[in-house]
Design a protein around this motif. Sequence first.
Motif, PDB file in Angstrom:
ATOM      1  N   UNK A   1      13.772  10.267  -7.615  1.00 46.74           N
ATOM      2  CA  UNK A   1      14.822   9.322  -7.205  1.00 46.74           C
ATOM      3  C   UNK A   1      14.558   8.714  -5.835  1.00 46.74           C
ATOM      4  N   UNK A   2      14.320   9.522  -4.782  1.00 44.07           N
ATOM      5  CA  UNK A   2      14.024   8.880  -3.480  1.00 44.07           C
ATOM      6  C   UNK A   2      12.749   8.051  -3.503  1.00 44.07           C
ATOM      7  N   UNK A   3      11.781   8.435  -4.327  1.00 41.70           N
ATOM      8  CA  UNK A   3      10.554   7.641  -4.397  1.00 41.70           C
ATOM      9  C   UNK A   3      10.818   6.294  -5.052  1.00 41.70           C
ATOM     10  N   UNK A   4      11.643   6.271  -6.106  1.00 37.91           N
ATOM     11  CA  UNK A   4      11.993   5.000  -6.741  1.00 37.91           C
ATOM     12  C   UNK A   4      12.716   4.081  -5.760  1.00 37.91           C
ATOM     13  N   UNK A   5      13.627   4.646  -4.976  1.00 36.06           N
ATOM     14  CA  UNK A   5      14.357   3.838  -4.002  1.00 36.06           C
ATOM     15  C   UNK A   5      13.429   3.331  -2.897  1.00 36.06           C
ATOM     16  N   UNK A   6      12.493   4.176  -2.474  1.00 34.90           N
ATOM     17  CA  UNK A   6      11.544   3.752  -1.439  1.00 34.90           C
ATOM     18  C   UNK A   6      10.633   2.641  -1.961  1.00 34.90           C
ATOM     19  N   UNK A   7      10.177   2.778  -3.211  1.00 39.47           N
ATOM     20  CA  UNK A   7       9.340   1.731  -3.801  1.00 39.47           C
ATOM     21  C   UNK A   7      10.130   0.431  -3.918  1.00 39.47           C
ATOM     22  N   UNK A   8      11.393   0.531  -4.325  1.00 42.52           N
ATOM     23  CA  UNK A   8      12.228  -0.668  -4.422  1.00 42.52           C
ATOM     24  C   UNK A   8      12.384  -1.337  -3.059  1.00 42.52           C
ATOM     25  N   UNK A   9      12.555  -0.539  -2.004  1.00 41.86           N
ATOM     26  CA  UNK A   9      12.693  -1.097  -0.667  1.00 41.86           C
ATOM     27  C   UNK A   9      11.408  -1.785  -0.212  1.00 41.86           C
ATOM     28  N   UNK A  10      10.278  -1.160  -0.459  1.00 40.09           N
ATOM     29  CA  UNK A  10       8.999  -1.742  -0.045  1.00 40.09           C
ATOM     30  C   UNK A  10       8.686  -3.018  -0.822  1.00 40.09           C
ATOM     31  N   UNK A  11       8.987  -3.017  -2.124  1.00 39.92           N
ATOM     32  CA  UNK A  11       8.770  -4.230  -2.912  1.00 39.92           C
ATOM     33  C   UNK A  11       9.710  -5.347  -2.476  1.00 39.92           C
ATOM     34  N   UNK A  12      10.929  -4.989  -2.105  1.00 45.74           N
ATOM     35  CA  UNK A  12      11.864  -5.999  -1.607  1.00 45.74           C
ATOM     36  C   UNK A  12      11.372  -6.591  -0.288  1.00 45.74           C
ATOM     37  N   UNK A  13      10.768  -5.759   0.550  1.00 48.08           N
ATOM     38  CA  UNK A  13      10.204  -6.263   1.804  1.00 48.08           C
ATOM     39  C   UNK A  13       9.049  -7.217   1.538  1.00 48.08           C
TER      40      UNK A  13
ATOM     41  N   UNK B   1       0.813  -1.216   0.000  1.00 52.92           N
ATOM     42  CA  UNK B   1       0.000   0.000   0.000  1.00 52.92           C
ATOM     43  C   UNK B   1       0.850   1.270   0.000  1.00 52.92           C
ATOM     44  N   UNK B   2       1.875   1.404   0.865  1.00 56.87           N
ATOM     45  CA  UNK B   2       2.729   2.587   0.761  1.00 56.87           C
ATOM     46  C   UNK B   2       3.444   2.687  -0.582  1.00 56.87           C
ATOM     47  N   UNK B   3       3.799   1.534  -1.188  1.00 55.31           N
ATOM     48  CA  UNK B   3       4.446   1.581  -2.498  1.00 55.31           C
ATOM     49  C   UNK B   3       3.533   2.217  -3.538  1.00 55.31           C
ATOM     50  N   UNK B   4       2.238   1.919  -3.471  1.00 52.48           N
ATOM     51  CA  UNK B   4       1.287   2.538  -4.403  1.00 52.48           C
ATOM     52  C   UNK B   4       1.154   4.037  -4.142  1.00 52.48           C
TER      53      UNK B   4
ATOM     54  N   UNK C   1       5.536   9.226   7.382  1.00 51.57           N
ATOM     55  CA  UNK C   1       4.576   9.417   6.315  1.00 51.57           C
ATOM     56  C   UNK C   1       5.208   9.054   4.976  1.00 51.57           C
ATOM     57  N   UNK C   2       4.362   8.966   3.939  1.00 44.36           N
ATOM     58  CA  UNK C   2       4.877   8.683   2.597  1.00 44.36           C
ATOM     59  C   UNK C   2       5.824   9.804   2.187  1.00 44.36           C
ATOM     60  N   UNK C   3       7.028   9.437   1.819  1.00 46.57           N
ATOM     61  CA  UNK C   3       8.069  10.399   1.513  1.00 46.57           C
ATOM     62  C   UNK C   3       9.035  10.617   2.659  1.00 46.57           C
ATOM     63  N   UNK C   4       8.718  10.103   3.827  1.00 47.07           N
ATOM     64  CA  UNK C   4       9.612  10.208   4.974  1.00 47.07           C
ATOM     65  C   UNK C   4      10.673   9.129   4.967  1.00 47.07           C
ATOM     66  N   UNK C   5      11.801   9.409   5.565  1.00 45.65           N
ATOM     67  CA  UNK C   5      12.905   8.457   5.555  1.00 45.65           C
ATOM     68  C   UNK C   5      12.753   7.298   6.521  1.00 45.65           C
ATOM     69  N   UNK C   6      11.859   7.408   7.484  1.00 45.17           N
ATOM     70  CA  UNK C   6      11.692   6.337   8.466  1.00 45.17           C
ATOM     71  C   UNK C   6      10.703   5.263   8.025  1.00 45.17           C
ATOM     72  N   UNK C   7       9.875   5.566   7.040  1.00 48.94           N
ATOM     73  CA  UNK C   7       8.809   4.636   6.648  1.00 48.94           C
ATOM     74  C   UNK C   7       9.344   3.307   6.111  1.00 48.94           C
TER      75      UNK C   7
END
Length: 224
Positions: free
Chosen positions: A75-87, A59-62, A185-191
């Motif tokens: 760029x940070x959004x692509x990396x965050x999506x990659x991290x969430x999909x990897x999880x 859900x956060x990836x979407x 939140x979405x876009x935050x570094x801790x999510x």
Amino acid sequence: MASTRLRRTFNYPAESEDEDAIEEGMDSKDQETLLTKLSTRDTSSTRLYTRLLLAFPLLPALLYIPRLFSIATVLPSLLAIASLLATAYTLYYLPLPPVRIRVTSMSDAPKTATSKDKPKRRSIARSATGFSSTPVRHETPDVPYISDEASGLLKTWIVPVNAVLCVAFAGWEVWQSRAWSEGFMVGGGSLPGIVMGVIMWARRELRVVDLGELERLRYRAKGT
């Protein structure tokens, strides 16, 4: 002549007496039914909880997708999506090995759902008397559209690389010096790190219980 009725006070059997009677009267067919029921219930519930938990990283990836249309956040959004999909990949395709239970007799086996003070399903192999947990070999689900070599590389590196990425996001969040609530939140570094931590804990709790030891014990008792 009027018949005389003898009335006897009914005494409820003690819980220990009831369990002993069940254990002593359990034949090979009852043991097989019990093992099948335990295995089926454990596998189905694990599959259900795993699929429900997939919504936590997906859900956060979407929600990151609208941020891909901005140059400042792409760029940070692509990396965050990659991290969430990897999880999510780790949760579904890389389950931890099952937990083997070791017992000395069938009386140590988990009771049915009607027993009182029954330990929780996930605590069977860790806290019940006479049980010990040992990882056993298992087969992971096949990943579609990925070769065996690529699947092996993902299995080896996806968790440590994702952990490094989450640490980098957390460091970036500290460097930004923003309010701590914005980091979750979405876009935050801790999510990404929070999502990965929760999924790694849930992945450990969702380990399937291997009942092979009970099967061997049943056949050993049957042969004696």
